[in-house]
Scaffold this active site. Structure first.
Site, PDB file in Angstrom:
ATOM      1  CG  PHE A  26      33.793 -19.053  19.495  1.00 25.64           C
ATOM      2  CD1 PHE A  26      32.835 -18.579  20.382  1.00 25.64           C
ATOM      3  CD2 PHE A  26      33.420 -19.302  18.178  1.00 25.64           C
ATOM      4  CE1 PHE A  26      31.522 -18.375  19.965  1.00 25.64           C
ATOM      5  CE2 PHE A  26      32.127 -19.097  17.746  1.00 25.64           C
ATOM      6  CZ  PHE A  26      31.167 -18.640  18.653  1.00 25.64           C
ATOM      7  CG  ASP A  46      43.149 -24.648  23.799  1.00 19.84           C
ATOM      8  OD1 ASP A  46      44.100 -24.014  23.287  1.00 19.84           O
ATOM      9  OD2 ASP A  46      41.981 -24.526  23.419  1.00 19.84           O
ATOM     10  CG  ASP A  75      49.854 -29.276  19.187  1.00 14.91           C
ATOM     11  OD1 ASP A  75      49.099 -29.969  18.487  1.00 14.91           O
ATOM     12  OD2 ASP A  75      50.364 -28.212  18.805  1.00 14.91           O
ATOM     13  CD  GLN A  95      33.931 -28.778  18.805  1.00 15.75           C
ATOM     14  OE1 GLN A  95      33.612 -27.979  17.926  1.00 15.75           O
ATOM     15  NE2 GLN A  95      33.363 -29.979  18.908  1.00 15.75           N
ATOM     16  CE1 TYR A 163      39.460 -24.578   9.210  1.00 15.74           C
ATOM     17  CE2 TYR A 163      37.653 -24.019   7.721  1.00 15.74           C
ATOM     18  CZ  TYR A 163      38.095 -24.412   8.961  1.00 15.74           C
ATOM     19  OH  TYR A 163      37.194 -24.668   9.972  1.00 15.74           O
ATOM     20  CE  LYS A 167      37.976 -27.909  10.388  1.00 18.55           C
ATOM     21  NZ  LYS A 167      38.000 -28.558  11.728  1.00 18.55           N
ATOM     22  CB  VAL A 193      29.875 -20.960  14.768  1.00 23.29           C
ATOM     23  CG1 VAL A 193      29.333 -21.030  16.192  1.00 23.29           C
ATOM     24  CG2 VAL A 193      29.626 -22.273  14.035  1.00 23.29           C
TER      25      VAL A 193
END
Length: 359
Positions: A26, A46, A75, A95, A163, A167, A193
């Site tokens: 995205f 990707d 990867d 990203q 998660y 981060k 987002v």
């Protein structure tokens, strides 16, 4: 003329080489599209676990003269691939990740492998390649248990999910790499987002694409927890702007390490549903009668999230161009058009191959 306008003019005159990881996702595909519009040379990576080839095709339909896209399927957990991808690049926009708090609760090891091991592989390759700036996606989830009404970069709480932990660990590694190796790294703490190409399907879909698609398909919209939970929803164009500004800002900006990227506006989930329903109903009148179906809250969910974006404004020149209303206008139109293509009512979809594909 804004700082972003000046930056875009400069990039058109002097194109650079960029690496975008998660290029089929995205956020990554929207970055890819904008960079190609500006005539840049982009390397994309990707593994298609969550990204889609259609996103690459769509992003490449608006290329301009001089733009070039080289795609590597693979990867970031493969260090050799990371070294190949960063070679010769001026900037890295990282990203690629396994997103979603619920996904990380279901499979913490997979989230750690992608979000931490992959991150270290890439930033290590970037510092060896001497890239000018390493910009990466962090998350508002790092604020965790912090009870402040407005989230500012100086204070975080305890992570509430695997998660969030990944981060936060990325931010620690980026800080260490900056201090030990001198690489300029900037983390962008994204706040909810949304926009075109965000996947509405699957158990880990975000709320805006999921509700929008369900209203178009006359399916139930589920609310996990209370409708008074609030978020700072940030349209994708603002995130694209922030990435390009962060990559090219003066070195003093890199010393700040992390920036909130949002609009600085609070919207409850109940208000959000009304905003989406109103816009979908303009195209699909039956949506006006829809209501939310309540479910128990999900593990790791934060009750409220509102960003202070003053640091990004001061040091990056960031100025959001889309509030939630304008962002939802554009997002709804995209999902309506997507539904039309899906149902054969909007003509045929044009497939454009990625430029310079080497996968």
């Amino acid at each position: 003329m804004t700082a972003y306008d000046r930056l875009c003019d400069g990039l058109r005159k002097e194109p650079r080489r960029w690496l975008v990881t998660g290029a089929a996702g995205f956020i990554g595909s929207n970055l890819l599209e904008r960079l190609l519009e500006l005539g840049q040379h982009v390397v994309g990576v990707d593994n298609f676990i969550t990204g889609h080839r259609a996103n690459l095709d769509d992003a490449c339909t608006k290329t301009t003269h001089g733009a070039r896209f080289d795609f590597i399927e693979g990867d970031i957990c493969d260090h050799a691939l990371c070294e190949r991808a960063v070679s010769g690049c001026d900037y890295v926009l990282h990203q690629a990740a396994l997103g979603s708090v619920p996904r990380s609760v279901d499979d913490p090891r997979a989230s750690h492998a992608s979000n931490v091991d992959g991150f270290v592989n890439l930033i290590d390759a970037a510092r060896r390649a001497q890239v000018k700036r390493f910009v990466y996606a962090s998350s508002s989830s790092v604020y965790g248990s912090d009870t402040s009404d407005v989230k500012s970069e100086e204070r975080t709480g305890q992570p509430l999910s695997p998660y969030a932990a990944t981060k936060l660990i990325d931010e620690v590694y980026a800080d260490v790499f900056a201090r030990v190796y001198g690489i300029e790294a900037i983390g962008l703490r994204y706040f909810n987002v949304f926009g075109a190409r965000q996947d509405p399907n699957g158990p880990y879909a975000a709320v805006i694409p999921r509700w929008t698609q369900h209203l178009l398909d006359d399916e139930a919209c589920l609310l996990f927890g209370e409708g008074n939970k609030s978020r700072d929803f940030c349209y994708i164009a603002n995130v694209v702007q922030a990435n390009l500004l962060a990559a090219t800002a003066p070195s003093a900006a890199a010393e700040a390490r992390v920036f909130n990227i949002a609009c600085g506006e609070r919207t409850t989930l109940a208000q959000l549903f009304e905003l989406i329903r109103e816009r979908v109903a303009e195209h699909h009148p039956g949506a006006q009668a829809a209501n939310l179906a309540s479910r128990p809250p999900q593990v790791g969910d934060i009750p409220h999230s509102l960003a202070d974006v003053s640091r990004a404004r001061q040091l990056l020149g960031y100025e959001p161009t889309h509030d939630i209303g304008r962002g939802l206008d554009e997002t709804t139109r995209w999902y309506v058009g997507r539904a039309g293509v899906r149902h054969g009512t909007a003509g045929h979809a044009v497939r454009v191959a990625a430029l310079g594909t080497d996968a």
